[in-house]
Design an enzyme around this catalytic site. Sequence first.
Site, PDB file in Angstrom:
ATOM      1  N   ARG A  88       0.642  -1.182  -0.127  1.00 28.55           N
ATOM      2  CA  ARG A  88      -0.087  -0.044   0.001  1.00 28.55           C
ATOM      3  C   ARG A  88       0.874   1.317   0.083  1.00 28.55           C
ATOM      4  NH1 ARG A  88      -5.276  -2.012   2.176  1.00 28.55           N
ATOM      5  NH2 ARG A  88      -6.526  -0.145   2.780  1.00 28.55           N
ATOM      6  N   ARG A 123     -21.885  -0.697   2.022  1.00 25.46           N
ATOM      7  CA  ARG A 123     -20.929  -1.907   2.085  1.00 25.46           C
ATOM      8  C   ARG A 123     -20.934  -2.544   3.525  1.00 25.46           C
ATOM      9  NH1 ARG A 123     -14.616  -2.423   0.610  1.00 25.46           N
ATOM     10  NH2 ARG A 123     -14.177  -1.157   2.742  1.00 25.46           N
ATOM     11  N   ARG A 167      -9.501   7.986   3.956  1.00 25.77           N
ATOM     12  CA  ARG A 167      -8.963   6.977   3.359  1.00 25.77           C
ATOM     13  C   ARG A 167      -8.742   7.168   1.712  1.00 25.77           C
ATOM     14  NH1 ARG A 167     -12.539   2.079   4.516  1.00 25.77           N
ATOM     15  NH2 ARG A 167     -10.799   0.733   3.918  1.00 25.77           N
TER      16      ARG A 167
HETATM   17  P1  AMP Z   1      -8.829  -2.871   3.892  1.00 24.41           P
HETATM   18  O1  AMP Z   1      -9.676  -3.971   4.408  1.00 24.41           O
HETATM   19  O2  AMP Z   1      -7.793  -3.345   3.023  1.00 24.41           O
HETATM   20  O3  AMP Z   1      -9.542  -1.668   3.305  1.00 24.41           O
HETATM   21  O4  AMP Z   1      -7.667  -2.283   5.224  1.00 24.41           O
HETATM   22  C1  AMP Z   1      -8.325  -1.566   6.269  1.00 24.41           C
HETATM   23  C2  AMP Z   1      -7.364  -0.967   6.957  1.00 24.41           C
HETATM   24  O5  AMP Z   1      -6.238  -1.759   7.476  1.00 24.41           O
HETATM   25  C3  AMP Z   1      -6.737   0.370   6.418  1.00 24.41           C
HETATM   26  O6  AMP Z   1      -7.553   1.419   6.348  1.00 24.41           O
HETATM   27  C4  AMP Z   1      -5.381   0.260   7.065  1.00 24.41           C
HETATM   28  O7  AMP Z   1      -5.536   1.090   8.210  1.00 24.41           O
HETATM   29  C5  AMP Z   1      -5.007  -1.109   7.663  1.00 24.41           C
HETATM   30  N1  AMP Z   1      -4.381  -1.753   6.419  1.00 24.41           N
HETATM   31  C6  AMP Z   1      -4.651  -2.836   5.856  1.00 24.41           C
HETATM   32  N2  AMP Z   1      -3.617  -2.978   4.762  1.00 24.41           N
HETATM   33  C7  AMP Z   1      -2.609  -2.295   4.981  1.00 24.41           C
HETATM   34  C8  AMP Z   1      -1.221  -2.182   4.587  1.00 24.41           C
HETATM   35  N3  AMP Z   1      -1.053  -2.972   3.254  1.00 24.41           N
HETATM   36  N4  AMP Z   1      -0.672  -1.104   5.075  1.00 24.41           N
HETATM   37  C9  AMP Z   1      -0.897  -0.363   6.040  1.00 24.41           C
HETATM   38  N5  AMP Z   1      -2.389  -0.472   6.543  1.00 24.41           N
HETATM   39  C10 AMP Z   1      -3.070  -1.565   6.391  1.00 24.41           C
END
Ligand code: AMP
Length: 210
Positions: A88, A123, A167
């Site tokens: 990310r 969602r 985000r």
């Molecule tokens: P997601 O379900 O992929 O939208 O992830 C939810 C939250 O988890 C994100 O908004 C970040 O706070 C954290 N997160 C998930 N993947 C990562 C990553 N690769 N690097 C940093 N934070 C992450």
Amino acid sequence: MKIIMLGAPGAGKGTQAQRIAEKYGIPHISTGDIFRSNIKAGTELGKKAKSFIDQGLLVPDEVTIGMLLDRIHEADCKNGYILDGVPRTIGQAEALDQAGVTFDHVLSIEISDAEIEERMEGRRVCSTCGAPYHIHAKPPKQEGICDSCGGVLMQRDDDRPETVRHRLEVYHSETEPLKGYYESKGILNPIPNQPTIEGTTEVIMEALKA
Ligand code: AMP
């Protein structure tokens, strides 16, 4: 087959990654899901990640990459995997390079911020198994209940409108530069979002054949 799924939060990465994983028989690895299950289980990792996630911030790279490298060295990853929500940041991509991890395809779902904001409101996610749903685009058979495990569906705290906007800003500043990073390696496949989930899956399956 090693694949990275890029795209803004709410672009449909989880849904599409799950379909690709089933088709190719490879694990779907979502760092967001791993963090959420650690938070639920109250582990040290979960405690470290929670405050960042609740604010719509990224979890620090060293926490994320350590966890990811452990996961991709498990036995079920020997024929490949699809990464959803990781890398990310450029730092995470460089850390994977340095660990000798290479990829065949980087799929980037292209969709506007306005569409994302609208979509995030509907969602839902299963509180037990993490399966993704949408009240209009992908409703469960029975309202509020997961089709696969019967768990209760919920809205994630970080899907609240003000957190979603934050985000998206983080996505544009920290994650979008990864497109240039992987384009220069010749493995970037931009995937224009289609009006239906199936339509987007078709475009992805074509790109993976190339
Ligand atoms: P997601 O379900 O992929 O939208 O992830 C939810 C939250 O988890 C994100 O908004 C970040 O706070 C954290 N997160 C998930 N993947 C990562 C990553 N690769 N690097 C940093 N934070 C992450």
